[in-house]
Design a protein around this motif. Structure first.
Motif, PDB file in Angstrom:
ATOM      1  N   ALA A 288       0.838  -1.203   0.000  1.00 15.94           N
ATOM      2  CA  ALA A 288       0.000   0.000   0.000  1.00 15.94           C
ATOM      3  C   ALA A 288       0.872   1.252   0.000  1.00 15.94           C
ATOM      4  N   ARG A 289       1.945   1.230   0.783  1.00 12.88           N
ATOM      5  CA  ARG A 289       2.869   2.370   0.795  1.00 12.88           C
ATOM      6  C   ARG A 289       3.519   2.544  -0.577  1.00 12.88           C
TER       7      ARG A 289
ATOM      8  N   LEU B  30       4.375   5.317  -5.702  1.00 13.43           N
ATOM      9  CA  LEU B  30       4.479   5.253  -7.162  1.00 13.43           C
ATOM     10  C   LEU B  30       3.494   6.206  -7.844  1.00 13.43           C
ATOM     11  N   GLY B  31       2.260   6.223  -7.359  1.00 13.25           N
ATOM     12  CA  GLY B  31       1.268   7.143  -7.922  1.00 13.25           C
ATOM     13  C   GLY B  31       1.630   8.598  -7.689  1.00 13.25           C
ATOM     14  N   CYS B  32       2.098   8.882  -6.498  1.00 15.00           N
ATOM     15  CA  CYS B  32       2.516  10.244  -6.141  1.00 15.00           C
ATOM     16  C   CYS B  32       3.706  10.676  -6.995  1.00 15.00           C
ATOM     17  N   MET B  33       4.659   9.775  -7.167  1.00 16.05           N
ATOM     18  CA  MET B  33       5.838  10.098  -7.975  1.00 16.05           C
ATOM     19  C   MET B  33       5.444  10.369  -9.426  1.00 16.05           C
TER      20      MET B  33
ATOM     21  N   SER C  16       7.379   9.642  -0.167  1.00 12.11           N
ATOM     22  CA  SER C  16       7.596   8.735   0.965  1.00 12.11           C
ATOM     23  C   SER C  16       7.254   9.428   2.274  1.00 12.11           C
ATOM     24  N   CYS C  17       7.658  10.677   2.382  1.00 14.93           N
ATOM     25  CA  CYS C  17       7.322  11.478   3.557  1.00 14.93           C
ATOM     26  C   CYS C  17       5.800  11.602   3.687  1.00 14.93           C
ATOM     27  N   ALA C  18       5.135  11.829   2.550  1.00 11.31           N
ATOM     28  CA  ALA C  18       3.682  12.035   2.577  1.00 11.31           C
ATOM     29  C   ALA C  18       2.935  10.806   3.065  1.00 11.31           C
TER      30      ALA C  18
ATOM     31  N   LEU D  69       1.541  19.813   3.317  1.00  7.96           N
ATOM     32  CA  LEU D  69       2.152  20.936   4.030  1.00  7.96           C
ATOM     33  C   LEU D  69       3.469  20.546   4.672  1.00  7.96           C
ATOM     34  N   ARG D  70       3.531  19.342   5.204  1.00  7.89           N
ATOM     35  CA  ARG D  70       4.727  18.891   5.900  1.00  7.89           C
ATOM     36  C   ARG D  70       5.854  18.482   4.933  1.00  7.89           C
ATOM     37  N   CYS D  71       5.475  17.882   3.809  1.00  7.68           N
ATOM     38  CA  CYS D  71       6.479  17.207   2.975  1.00  7.68           C
ATOM     39  C   CYS D  71       6.816  17.906   1.662  1.00  7.68           C
ATOM     40  N   PHE D  72       5.940  18.760   1.178  1.00  8.77           N
ATOM     41  CA  PHE D  72       6.189  19.351  -0.142  1.00  8.77           C
ATOM     42  C   PHE D  72       6.553  20.807  -0.062  1.00  8.77           C
TER      43      PHE D  72
END
Length: 114
Positions: A30-31, A36-39, A53-55, A111-114
């Motif tokens: 799941a991670r 992969l989708g986010c990338m 990965s952070c997200a 907000l935290r990761c990007f």
């Protein structure tokens, strides 16, 4: 005073432990699927890998896996071509609430990761 500090410290450790346990209940697949989708949406770069990965880690800290899985399933079904049958994945308040929780967690992760 010392007892109060000790109690607060113990509470902080328990809270952190609960968040870590919740975050670790996400299956690796799941991670990886999320990353992969986010990338793919962010350029398939090393920087995107780190941010994505952070997200997912941030989302996992906020939502139990069952909630994440339910929201992802509902979103996938909404995107499908189910017509009227898709209403079960759009209309119930519980589904909207679950999707809202995921979107909130994603916003905080952004907000935290990007």
């Amino acid at each position: 005073m010392t007892q109060t500090r000790s109690l607060l410290a113990a509470l902080a450790v328990l809270t952190a432990g609960a968040a870590a346990a919740r975050a670790s209940d996400y299956p690796t697949a799941a991670r990886a699927d999320y990353v992969l989708g986010c990338m793919a949406s962010n350029g398939n770069t090393q920087v995107a890998l780190e941010k994505c990965s952070c997200a997912i880690d941030a989302i996992a800290e906020q939502l139990p896996y069952a909630t994440y899985q339910g929201a992802e399933t509902a979103l996938r079904m909404q995107a499908g071509t189910l017509g009227e049958r898709g209403a079960i994945f759009r209309d119930p308040p519980e589904v909207r609430q679950t999707i809202g929780a995921l979107r909130q967690a994603q916003a905080e992760a952004t907000l935290r990761c990007f």
